[in-house]
Design an enzyme around this catalytic site. Structure first.
Site, short mmCIF file in Angstrom:
data_model
loop_
_atom_site.label_atom_id
_atom_site.label_comp_id
_atom_site.label_asym_id
_atom_site.label_seq_id
_atom_site.Cartn_x
_atom_site.Cartn_y
_atom_site.Cartn_z
CG ASN A 135 -4.08 -5.59 -3.70
OD1 ASN A 135 -3.52 -4.83 -4.48
ND2 ASN A 135 -4.68 -5.17 -2.58
CD GLU A 140 -8.39 -8.77 10.17
OE1 GLU A 140 -9.28 -9.10 9.37
OE2 GLU A 140 -7.62 -9.60 10.70
CE1 TYR A 167 -8.83 1.57 0.43
CE2 TYR A 167 -9.40 3.31 1.98
CZ TYR A 167 -9.49 2.75 0.72
OH TYR A 167 -10.21 3.39 -0.27
CB VAL A 168 -3.27 4.40 1.60
CG1 VAL A 168 -3.05 5.85 1.16
CG2 VAL A 168 -2.34 4.04 2.77
N GLY A 228 1.33 4.37 3.32
CA GLY A 228 1.35 2.94 3.63
C GLY A 228 2.67 2.53 4.27
CE1 TYR A 250 1.40 -4.18 2.38
CE2 TYR A 250 0.36 -6.08 1.38
CZ TYR A 250 0.27 -4.89 2.07
OH TYR A 250 -0.95 -4.41 2.45
#
Length: 159
Positions: free
Chosen positions: A124, A83, A86-87, A97, A131
């Site tokens: 983003n 869900e 965040y870093v 991450g 990713y």
């Protein structure tokens, strides 16, 4: 270092969620309070799970992953839906991450889950690049739909 969140971490998780909402330009949408998070993560029937990325030197949390189980009818097994990941900006680039995602992938492999999925905002680009560098691929053939607020209430009441 990555560790499983504990009930004592609820205040910092709440703070990190608020920071993520601000980063995503949606602060007004982050309405969950600490009581709700505590119940969701550590109540009688947890609905979600969390891991924290902790700075090796200070021991302070610098990021988190909040996730829950989903189920694939096609594969017949659970998976993890991430869900939130965040870093904090000052800790980015330090491997936190990647370490959080590695932990979730490890859980998938250990438990026989066949998918680790999440969504990312189209704007983003840093996250998308990150990713994709891990081997994740966008699912361009799917569009996410959401019912909330008035539309959800109307449909739920049969209107």
């Amino acid at each position: 270092m990555i560790r499983t969140a504990t009930p004592a971490d609820v205040p910092v998780i709440h703070t990190l969620i608020r920071e993520l909402a601000a980063y995503e330009k949606a602060s007004e949408e982050a309405r969950a309070d600490e009581k709700q998070l505590r119940e969701a993560l550590f109540g009688e029937r947890p609905a979600a799970f969390a891991h924290l990325a902790v700075d090796d030197e200070s021991g302070e949390p610098v990021g988190f992953a909040l996730w829950f189980l989903n189920f694939s009818t096609w594969r017949g097994v659970h998976g993890i839906y991430l869900e939130d990941l965040y870093v904090r900006p000052e800790a980015r680039g330090g491997g936190h991450g990647r370490a959080l995602l590695t932990e979730l992938a490890r859980i998938c492999v250990e438990r026989g889950y066949e998918r680790l999925e999440w969504s990312v905002l189209n704007w983003n680009r840093p996250a998308i690049g990150f990713y994709e560098s891990l081997g994740a691929r966008p699912q361009d053939e799917w569009t996410v739909y959401r019912l909330t607020d008035g539309a959800l209430a109307a449909l739920g009441s049969g209107r």
